[in-house]
Design a protein around this motif. Structure first.
Motif, short mmCIF file in Angstrom:
data_model
loop_
_atom_site.label_atom_id
_atom_site.label_comp_id
_atom_site.label_asym_id
_atom_site.label_seq_id
_atom_site.Cartn_x
_atom_site.Cartn_y
_atom_site.Cartn_z
N ASN A 130 -0.97 1.21 -3.33
CA ASN A 130 -1.18 0.52 -2.06
C ASN A 130 -0.17 -0.59 -1.86
OD1 ASN A 130 -3.29 2.18 -1.62
ND2 ASN A 130 -4.90 0.69 -2.08
N LYS A 131 0.10 -1.28 -2.97
CA LYS A 131 1.06 -2.38 -2.88
C LYS A 131 2.45 -1.83 -2.54
CE LYS A 131 2.58 -6.41 -5.38
NZ LYS A 131 2.37 -7.26 -6.53
N ARG B 189 2.58 -0.90 1.03
CA ARG B 189 2.68 -2.08 1.89
C ARG B 189 4.09 -2.66 1.89
NH1 ARG B 189 -0.97 -4.84 -0.78
NH2 ARG B 189 0.44 -6.46 -1.50
#
Ligand code: SF4
Ligand code: SF4
Lengths: 104, 362
Positions: free
Chosen positions: B9-10, B13
């Motif tokens: 997810n990081k 992002r």
């Protein structure tokens, strides 16, 4: 306290992502994400810099923590990293031979 | 949420290509009947070009690096490439047939801290395995390599591509994996060749057999969960993106071409003329792949399977439209659940002659 010299393990992969160190150990394929203080210890763990110097030169300044708390936290983190095989804590500095100390 | 998911997810992002698959050669000492590559060398990157690419990948934040081919070990500089990758901090997974792994190579891979080695094994029987690889003695030699890797403490995964010819031997390979202390992974997908040739698809597991594979708990885990009807399609699914290709992952070929995935041959740029980060961040093709959401897929957006389908945009691209259904995944969704897919209905209407898999009723 006996002075310790942290040294990064060699069977590890690591990357700094947005200021956070991520580490994967080849031994057991475990992924770690280090908190900011542990990240600083990891990045400075060249086997020649004592933990006290890492605390003094990096942790106290960067995190604005008093030396006593910083040492206590750093020792705890260093022990924890050691327990996962991420760091070795040597009793003395390794001889200056850069290529032998750079871990991947 | 697991740490791996958080990391993904990081990366998503931040727009970081967390995983890259790098093929260092298409040459190979085997000639597997289902292989999607042409093996002639059309101008592989030199050692120094690869070192430069590795440096660029590290700077871009790549962490998981799969080194593969062809057979990577046919390159004499393969160990140096792996060594360089490890110096740069990558988590390295090596895909090899292990035929060229002797004691020296096994020890070196261990010393270098390679995280795992994945080896394709098609059968526990030489006559079957060797007839897939077209290399006499290949099972014996691969197994010798595997045993050496295990002896020196390497984590090994046996990847078992299931096809018509070796379908009966899945259990045998699983037992072999257990015997040598390796992990076992099945893959029932044969993909078209990168040049678009679809002849090899005739080797795919037939639908009727796929049905029994998907109901074998040894192979798929909990059958009820695996074959459960898909959840209702909600906004999260409609706004979701199909897979990691072009989002947190990409592929680099031995000729320095960059693609969204090893199974998605949409050329996005070449590292001989451009920087990796520029291709990753700005190539129109990469941006197009990255922009596609579930709701943008003409057929799949109206399909009840959208939330659980393994739809591969790369396979869809090879069928002519990266936004279209991938017929292999349509077939799998149908065989898993027994629920007709939007792709099947659309095909019934148009009877597209380019269909890769003919779905027969069960
Ligand atoms: S679904 Fe297809 S394109 Fe996406 S990552 Fe998987 S193989 Fe690659
Ligand atoms: S089952 Fe077919 S139509 Fe439905 S989402 Fe999957 S690929 Fe698309």
């Amino acid at each position: 306290m006996i002075e310790k010299y942290p040294l990064r393990g060699t069977q590890l992969a690591s990357r700094v992502l947005d200021g956070e160190v991520i580490i994967m150990s080849a031994a057991d394929s475990t992924l770690f994400s280090l908190n900011p203080v542990a990240s600083v210890i990891w990045q400075a763990a060249d086997g020649r810099t004592p933990l006290s110097a890492i605390v003094r030169e990096h942790i106290c300044e960067e995190f604005d923590i008093d030396p006593e708390t910083a040492s206590r936290d750093a020792e705890a983190f260093a022990e924890e990293l050691k327990s996962h095989g991420i760091l070795q804590l040597l009793d003395g500095p390794i001889p200056a031979a850069p290529q032998a100390t750079e871990s991947a | 949420m697991s740490l791996v998911q958080e990391l993904n997810n990081k990366a998503l992002r931040l727009g970081v290509p967390l995983s890259v698959h790098l093929d260092v050669t298409y040459r190979c000492n085997e000639r597997c009947e289902h292989c999607y590559l042409e093996h002639d060398d059309r101008g592989e990157m030199s050692s120094s070009e690869i070192y430069d690419v590795l440096q660029q990948l590290a700077s871009a934040g790549v962490f998981f690096l799969t080194i593969s081919g062809g057979e990577p070990l046919v390159r004499r500089d393969c160990m140096e490439i792996i060594g360089r990758a490890r110096e740069l901090g990558f988590n390295v997974k090596l895909k090899t047939n292990a035929v060229l792994i002797r004691e020296k190579e096994a020890i070196r891979l261990r010393e270098l801290g390679v995280e795992q080695v994945q080896i394709s094994i098609y059968s526990h029987r030489s006559e079957v395995h060797d007839s897939v690889t077209k290399l006499p003695g290949s099972l014996r030699r691969s197994l010798a390599g595997i045993r050496l890797l295990r002896k020196h403490g390497m984590k090994v995964t046996l990847a078992n591509v299931l096809m018509r010819s070796n379908l009966a031997d899945g259990e045998g390979v699983r037992a072999l994996a257990a015997e040598v202390g390796a992990n076992y992974r099945i893959d029932p997908t044969v993909t078209p060749m990168m040049n678009g040739n679809t002849d090899i698809l005739r080797l795919r597991v037939p639908t009727s057999e796929l049905h029994s594979i998907f109901r074998n708990s040894d192979l798929v885990g909990d059958v009820e969960t695996f074959c459960a009807p898909p959840p209702p399609v909600d906004d999260g699914i409609r706004e979701g993106y199909p897979c990691s290709a072009g989002h947190t992952a990409c592929y680099v070929s031995p000729y320095a071409d960059v693609f969204p995935c090893v199974q998605f041959p949409l050329p996005c740029g070449n590292l001989r003329g451009e920087k990796f980060i520029d291709i990753w961040e700005r190539s129109p093709q990469m941006l197009e792949v990255r922009s596609i959401r579930g709701k943008d897929l003409p057929t799949c957006s109206s399909c009840s399977h959208l939330g659980t389908c393994t739809r591969c945009p790369g396979l869809a691209y090879m069928e002519g439209n990266m936004r279209g259904p991938s017929s292999a995944d349509c077939e799998k969704s149908f065989v898993r659940t027994g629920i007709v897919t939007a792709g099947m209905l659309a095909r019934r209407g148009t009877a597209n002659p380019r269909d890769l898999v003919q779905i027969s009723s069960m």
